[in-house]
Design a protein around this motif. Structure first.
Motif, PDB file in Angstrom:
ATOM      1  N   LEU A 145      -1.258   7.452   5.558  1.00 46.10           N
ATOM      2  CA  LEU A 145      -1.670   6.101   5.188  1.00 46.10           C
ATOM      3  C   LEU A 145      -1.438   5.117   6.326  1.00 46.10           C
ATOM      4  O   LEU A 145      -2.334   4.368   6.715  1.00 46.10           O
ATOM      5  CB  LEU A 145      -0.899   5.650   3.948  1.00 46.10           C
ATOM      6  CG  LEU A 145      -1.201   4.248   3.436  1.00 46.10           C
ATOM      7  CD1 LEU A 145      -2.652   4.140   3.037  1.00 46.10           C
ATOM      8  CD2 LEU A 145      -0.318   3.916   2.247  1.00 46.10           C
ATOM      9  N   PRO A 184       3.338   2.985  -3.729  1.00 46.77           N
ATOM     10  CA  PRO A 184       3.089   4.039  -4.713  1.00 46.77           C
ATOM     11  C   PRO A 184       3.051   5.440  -4.124  1.00 46.77           C
ATOM     12  O   PRO A 184       2.982   6.423  -4.867  1.00 46.77           O
ATOM     13  CB  PRO A 184       1.708   3.672  -5.269  1.00 46.77           C
ATOM     14  CG  PRO A 184       1.059   2.867  -4.228  1.00 46.77           C
ATOM     15  CD  PRO A 184       2.131   2.152  -3.497  1.00 46.77           C
ATOM     16  N   VAL A 185       3.124   5.537  -2.802  1.00 49.40           N
ATOM     17  CA  VAL A 185       3.017   6.853  -2.178  1.00 49.40           C
ATOM     18  C   VAL A 185       4.412   7.377  -1.886  1.00 49.40           C
ATOM     19  O   VAL A 185       5.143   6.803  -1.096  1.00 49.40           O
ATOM     20  CB  VAL A 185       2.202   6.755  -0.857  1.00 49.40           C
ATOM     21  CG1 VAL A 185       2.112   8.113  -0.199  1.00 49.40           C
ATOM     22  CG2 VAL A 185       0.830   6.198  -1.139  1.00 49.40           C
ATOM     23  N   ARG A 186       4.761   8.495  -2.523  1.00 47.96           N
ATOM     24  CA  ARG A 186       6.141   8.954  -2.409  1.00 47.96           C
ATOM     25  C   ARG A 186       6.349   9.926  -1.269  1.00 47.96           C
ATOM     26  O   ARG A 186       7.375   9.945  -0.627  1.00 47.96           O
ATOM     27  CB  ARG A 186       6.559   9.670  -3.714  1.00 47.96           C
ATOM     28  CG  ARG A 186       6.684   8.744  -4.873  1.00 47.96           C
ATOM     29  CD  ARG A 186       7.984   7.955  -4.847  1.00 47.96           C
ATOM     30  NE  ARG A 186       7.840   6.731  -5.624  1.00 47.96           N
ATOM     31  CZ  ARG A 186       8.293   5.550  -5.252  1.00 47.96           C
ATOM     32  NH1 ARG A 186       8.911   5.424  -4.132  1.00 47.96           N
ATOM     33  NH2 ARG A 186       8.110   4.497  -6.012  1.00 47.96           N
ATOM     34  N   ASN A 187       5.336  10.746  -1.014  1.00 48.95           N
ATOM     35  CA  ASN A 187       5.518  11.843  -0.072  1.00 48.95           C
ATOM     36  C   ASN A 187       5.470  11.340   1.364  1.00 48.95           C
ATOM     37  O   ASN A 187       4.588  10.569   1.737  1.00 48.95           O
ATOM     38  CB  ASN A 187       4.403  12.856  -0.338  1.00 48.95           C
ATOM     39  CG  ASN A 187       4.376  13.975   0.654  1.00 48.95           C
ATOM     40  OD1 ASN A 187       3.826  13.847   1.727  1.00 48.95           O
ATOM     41  ND2 ASN A 187       4.988  15.069   0.279  1.00 48.95           N
ATOM     42  N   HIS A 188       6.396  11.774   2.191  1.00 52.45           N
ATOM     43  CA  HIS A 188       6.488  11.248   3.547  1.00 52.45           C
ATOM     44  C   HIS A 188       5.256  11.510   4.380  1.00 52.45           C
ATOM     45  O   HIS A 188       4.839  10.665   5.177  1.00 52.45           O
ATOM     46  CB  HIS A 188       7.706  11.853   4.261  1.00 52.45           C
ATOM     47  CG  HIS A 188       8.988  11.246   3.831  1.00 52.45           C
ATOM     48  ND1 HIS A 188      10.090  11.969   3.494  1.00 52.45           N
ATOM     49  CD2 HIS A 188       9.327   9.960   3.661  1.00 52.45           C
ATOM     50  CE1 HIS A 188      11.063  11.145   3.141  1.00 52.45           C
ATOM     51  NE2 HIS A 188      10.629   9.919   3.239  1.00 52.45           N
ATOM     52  N   LEU A 189       4.696  12.703   4.234  1.00 54.28           N
ATOM     53  CA  LEU A 189       3.526  13.023   5.039  1.00 54.28           C
ATOM     54  C   LEU A 189       2.340  12.145   4.641  1.00 54.28           C
ATOM     55  O   LEU A 189       1.553  11.724   5.479  1.00 54.28           O
ATOM     56  CB  LEU A 189       3.172  14.505   4.889  1.00 54.28           C
ATOM     57  CG  LEU A 189       4.086  15.459   5.651  1.00 54.28           C
ATOM     58  CD1 LEU A 189       3.688  16.897   5.396  1.00 54.28           C
ATOM     59  CD2 LEU A 189       4.066  15.161   7.128  1.00 54.28           C
ATOM     60  N   ARG A 190       2.223  11.875   3.350  1.00 49.61           N
ATOM     61  CA  ARG A 190       1.124  11.024   2.914  1.00 49.61           C
ATOM     62  C   ARG A 190       1.341   9.578   3.357  1.00 49.61           C
ATOM     63  O   ARG A 190       0.397   8.857   3.647  1.00 49.61           O
ATOM     64  CB  ARG A 190       0.962  11.082   1.402  1.00 49.61           C
ATOM     65  CG  ARG A 190       0.887  12.499   0.889  1.00 49.61           C
ATOM     66  CD  ARG A 190       0.108  12.613  -0.401  1.00 49.61           C
ATOM     67  NE  ARG A 190      -1.316  12.518  -0.146  1.00 49.61           N
ATOM     68  CZ  ARG A 190      -2.053  13.506   0.355  1.00 49.61           C
ATOM     69  NH1 ARG A 190      -1.497  14.642   0.645  1.00 49.61           N
ATOM     70  NH2 ARG A 190      -3.327  13.339   0.574  1.00 49.61           N
ATOM     71  N   MET A 227       0.826  -1.204   0.000  1.00 48.94           N
ATOM     72  CA  MET A 227       0.000   0.000   0.000  1.00 48.94           C
ATOM     73  C   MET A 227       0.860   1.252   0.000  1.00 48.94           C
ATOM     74  O   MET A 227       0.495   2.267  -0.588  1.00 48.94           O
ATOM     75  CB  MET A 227      -0.897   0.001   1.236  1.00 48.94           C
ATOM     76  CG  MET A 227      -1.931  -1.100   1.224  1.00 48.94           C
ATOM     77  SD  MET A 227      -2.971  -1.009   2.664  1.00 48.94           S
ATOM     78  CE  MET A 227      -4.003   0.362   2.187  1.00 48.94           C
ATOM     79  N   VAL A 228       2.012   1.165   0.652  1.00 49.23           N
ATOM     80  CA  VAL A 228       2.847   2.355   0.796  1.00 49.23           C
ATOM     81  C   VAL A 228       3.663   2.644  -0.452  1.00 49.23           C
ATOM     82  O   VAL A 228       3.966   3.791  -0.758  1.00 49.23           O
ATOM     83  CB  VAL A 228       3.780   2.194   2.029  1.00 49.23           C
ATOM     84  CG1 VAL A 228       4.922   3.162   1.981  1.00 49.23           C
ATOM     85  CG2 VAL A 228       2.992   2.377   3.304  1.00 49.23           C
ATOM     86  N   ALA A 288       2.690   8.862   6.167  1.00 46.72           N
ATOM     87  CA  ALA A 288       2.269   8.905   7.566  1.00 46.72           C
ATOM     88  C   ALA A 288       0.753   8.818   7.654  1.00 46.72           C
ATOM     89  O   ALA A 288       0.202   8.106   8.500  1.00 46.72           O
ATOM     90  CB  ALA A 288       2.767  10.189   8.218  1.00 46.72           C
TER      91      ALA A 288
END
Lengths: 261, 341, 294
Positions: free
Chosen positions: C101, C91-97, C88-89, C99
């Protein structure tokens, strides 16, 4: 302290060593006020390191830097900038999330207004905006002040970069390989901008592109292996044996510099 | 073609963009209209809602102001923080103590609470803003937790039982206490509006631009001659004051403050409300905050207290569906993605 | 001096035991951050899952077989959870996003656990074969706690061997150092990262299970565990095995000794120590040179 009237930058015995590696080796150099001075040298010659020390990013191991008669060796980057010693960045480091106008505005703000005022002031902010627009006009980028810098082309970013430098009201500008990655047209436009800079602003360019160097520079200094090996007019450098040796390892003057015109 | 002609010609073509600092926001007249409409709706709420949901709305506003203070640091200055709850707590506990011992005037509590938040922020920030990125995030976590543990063990403020017995606020010293839920809510709304406007003004000021400069390239900003440390410290102090004000609003609404209100949960939800709403836009995070309270506390009441579960689902979905947060839904991106920690 | 030691041997050993399981829990968080640059806020929830495995499986006095079976199941559950999180993580690049998730997942897991097991504290019995006491310096001391320390040592040694001496470990370290290069020679780094995530989560779940007889299992424990793990990982140094070990030992001792002095003192001391380390040695006490390292 004996600095001549016309010298704005006075580098004395500047050395920077990392342990056993000496990147800048007792460089002594003078740049006159208003000069168009280029710093060249083959890869690994220490140009970038010397640049870093001049800008204040790196601390010299020994030696001194006099700027405008003042010993700036111990000053930080920000302090040097406030004193008029402004540098550009090799890899364009604009504030990409902000507009063109804001980018130049930040530079203007620093020198003329109150960058830490936590509320807007119509009159003063207007003055900053007008000044920023003036600088943008002088580099020919008036068309899109509200565009985000992240959306600009490489050449346009360079223009913004120069506008920011001008906005700092520099006494001397240090250009760090400014035409790297530029097209011919962009390089020409950059050269025009530099040529249009006020005469009283000293220009020091660290460059690889020798065409630009010979177009813009009135004096050229050559670094090799950290040492200053030559210093003179472009013509003198063109015909200098030590320089050819450093670049090519052989005496192939024309191969490097092209037919003397 | 004189410079003046060019400049005035330009400003005529693009009204509003070169007048105030361009934060990238389009069509300011439209935005002002939307803001006024939303404000009117908020003011009208007491005529539509029963006391309990109205109190939730008040709490959402106070939490929303806390979230705004987090966004000032996270979205505008690019320094995500988990520590604003400490200044929120400072403001809340101070307001509570003032209410019990000194004055039940909301105005007085607001003033003193804001100062308390700002003072604590100045003290801790002097050290904290020397760091950046994940180190800064962890230091703010430590600050928040230290504050949490601090009030949890201080018996003079009720320790783990919290500070109770806070009398209802009046607006002015010696005035009528606001016991009617609608009036109390309007006071909380007023505090929120004041705080939010302060944040917007800050965002449009030279300091706001410098803050965004820190976010987008602190090294460059220093090379331009700016003292970035003082930019960060001043901004941090102001954000602490905003958080303190939020704390006073919270206490006014709930008449109670306990260590749990400064805990890691609160800090994490505040930061994530910012992410949910769209860091940097200030109004987006407020919506994020409202969404969090709405889902967890309001909807949660309808699904047998499983509000947190639903909130978790909302968070997960939002990550994929709203890559730039609620504020990013409108076509044009207000800024590039919030900086990585 | 000796008298103090004698009287406090139990406390010190308790600190070691706690430190051992905290190491199991924290090392996964540290490695995931070191290799993937992801701060997994669901880590505490995964650990809690392991504790509830014990609640579900153990009867009154679990047999030896039950004990090992529970450990295996906890490890499997943790591994699966880690794999899901990694997928799940990614594809998510941004650190805050990230967090956002992972915290969302943590909330979901914690709430589901509460749904199934209820909001009360559930106690977990010690397995029978470890329930005796042993005489230490003339005082009886529970064998189980010694077993916890032993488990911590075993895991630390095994991890060291895996990371430093096996090909798999070399691949993990290489992926950290230069992910693009490893991709270029044909290794699917996505798989590597999922395995690290899964392995770390498995350890966290087993750690939660082993700690359950002491910490119990209840809602809210996941938050406390997450905070302790964060403190350990930051004090020790992100991405460092030795750092996680040192951090866990320190935190285990402070938490145990401190709690016996003044309840709040321990937590205050921990976060003050965290702040101090961050200010004076932000890379941690035993930092990894580059990514996952011993």
């Amino acid at each position: 302290m004996t600095t001549t009237d016309t010298s704005i930058l006075d580098i004395r015995d500047l050395t920077l060593s990392f342990g056993s590696l000496t990147a800048v080796d007792r460089v002594t150099l003078r740049v006159d006020e208003g000069a168009r001075h280029a710093l060249i040298g083959p890869n690994g010659a220490g140009k970038s390191t010397l640049f870093g020390v001049l800008a204040g990013r790196l601390r010299a191991t020994s030696g001194q830097i006099f700027f405008n008669g003042q010993d700036v060796t111990a000053l930080s980057e920000a302090e040097r900038a406030r004193n008029g010693l402004v540098r550009t960045f090799q890899h364009s480091s604009l504030f990409l999330g902000m507009s063109v106008l804001d980018n130049v505005g930040l530079a203007v703000e620093r020198s003329t207004s109150q960058p830490k005022r936590p509320w807007p002031s119509r009159r003063r902010d207007r003055a900053v905006t007008d000044a920023a627009m003036t600088h943008l006009e002088s580099v020919g980028l008036l068309s899109r002040p509200s565009a985000l810098c992240g959306a600009l082309s490489h050449g346009e970013r360079r223009q913004v970069e120069v506008a920011m430098v001008l906005a700092c009201e520099p006494r001397m500008v240090l250009f760090d390989e400014p035409t790297a990655g530029m097209s011919v047209a962009e390089t020409n436009r950059f050269a025009e901008i530099v040529e249009s800079l006020p005469r009283k602003v000293t220009v020091v360019v660290v460059e690889h592109d020798l065409d630009i160097v010979f177009r813009l520079a009135e004096r050229v200094s050559v670094l090799a292996a950290g040492k200053l090996i030559a210093d003179g007019t472009p013509e003198e450098i063109r015909t200098n044996d030590a320089v050819q040796e450093a670049y090519l390892g052989t005496s192939s003057n024309e191969a490097l510099f092209g037919a003397a015109s | 073609m004189s410079a003046t002609n060019t400049l005035s010609g330009l400003t005529a073509d693009q009204p509003g963009t070169t007048k105030l600092f361009n934060t990238g926001a389009p069509r300011p007249a439209f935005r002002l209209f939307v803001a006024v409409v939303i404000l009117l709706i908020l003011v009208a709420l007491p005529f539509f809602l029963a006391p309990y949901p109205l109190s939730l709305a008040g709490r959402a506003l106070a939490f929303g102001l806390l979230v705004v203070s987090v966004d000032l640091l996270t979205g505008v200055m690019g320094m995500p923080s988990l520590g604003q709850v400490a200044y929120f707590g400072a403001g809340a506990y101070t307001a509570g103590l003032v209410g019990i011992h000194l004055s039940s005037s909301g105005l007085v509590q607001l003033l003193i609470g804001t100062l308390a938040g700002a003072a604590l922020a100045l003290l801790t920030g002097a050290v904290a803003v020397r760091t950046a990125g994940i180190v800064f995030l962890m230091i703010t976590l430590a600050i928040g937790e230290l504050a949490h543990i601090g009030v949890d063990s201080l018996s003079v403020v009720g320790a783990s039982n919290g500070l109770a017995g806070i009398p209802p606020v009046s607006v002015l010293p010696g005035g009528e206490p606001l016991t009617v839920p609608g009036y109390l809510y309007w006071w909380v709304l007023a505090v929120f509006v004041i705080g939010f406007c302060a944040a917007v003004i800050l965002n449009r000021s030279p300091l706001g631009r410098s803050m965004r400069g820190v976010r987008d390239g602190e090294l460059r900003l220093r090379a331009l001659g700016q003292n970035t440390y003082s930019v960060k410290l001043i901004a941090y102090t102001i954000a602490g004051g905003v958080a303190g004000a939020a704390g006073t609003a919270w206490v006014a609404q709930t008449q109670f403050i306990s260590p749990g209100d400064l805990g890691f949960d609160m800090a994490a939800f505040a930061l994530l409300s910012v992410v949910l709403g769209g860091a940097g836009s200030l109004w987006g995070p407020v919506i994020g905050a409202g969404l969090v309270i709405f889902v967890r506390d309001w909807l949660g009441g309808y699904i047998e207290g499983r509000g947190t579960l639903l909130l978790g689902v909302v968070f997960v979905i939002a990550v994929y569906v709203l890559p730039r947060g609620v504020a990013g839904i409108k076509g044009r991106s207000l800024r590039r993605k919030s900086s990585d920690s | 001096m000796l008298a103090w030691f004698d009287a406090n041997t139990a406390t010190i050993l308790n600190g070691l035991a706690l430190g051992a399981v905290l190491f199991l829990i924290a090392v996964g968080l540290s490695l995931v951050f070191g290799t993937m640059d992801v701060l997994n806020l669901a880590h505490g929830a995964v650990s809690l899952m392991g504790a509830y495995v014990g609640v579900a499986m153990y009867g009154a006095a679990p047999t030896t077989g039950m004990f090992f079976l529970a450990m295996a199941i906890a490890a499997a559950v943790g591994f699966a959870a880690g794999g899901v999180l990694a997928t799940m993580v990614s594809p998510v690049r941004n650190h805050l996003r990230q967090a956002l998730l992972t915290l969302g997942m943590a909330l979901i897991v914690a709430e589901l656990l509460q749904e199934v097991f209820g909001p009360e504290v559930r106690s977990v019995p010690v397995p029978e074969f470890l329930s005796s006491t042993v005489s230490l310096m003339g005082n009886p001391y529970p064998v189980y706690r010694l077993a916890m320390v032993a488990a911590g040592i075993v895991v630390a040694v095994v991890l060291y061997i895996v990371l430093e001496r096996t090909r798999a470990g070399a691949i993990v370290r290489a992926t950290v150092a230069d992910r693009a290069m490893v991709e270029a020679i044909g290794i699917r780094t996505k798989v590597v990262l999922a395995l690290v995530f899964g392995g770390g989560a498995a350890l966290a779940a087993v750690g939660g299970l082993l700690a359950a007889p002491i910490l119990g299992a209840q809602p809210g424990l996941d938050d406390q565990i997450l905070l302790l793990a964060l403190v350990i990982v930051v004090i020790g140094g992100l991405g460092s095995l030795r750092g996680a070990l040192l951090g866990a030992l320190v935190v285990g001792q402070v938490q145990t000794i401190g709690v016996s002095v003044v309840n709040e003192f321990a937590s205050f001391l921990l976060f003050a120590a965290l702040a101090a380390v961050l200010l004076f040695r932000p890379q941690g006490l035993l930092p990894a040179r580059k990514g996952a390292h011993v």
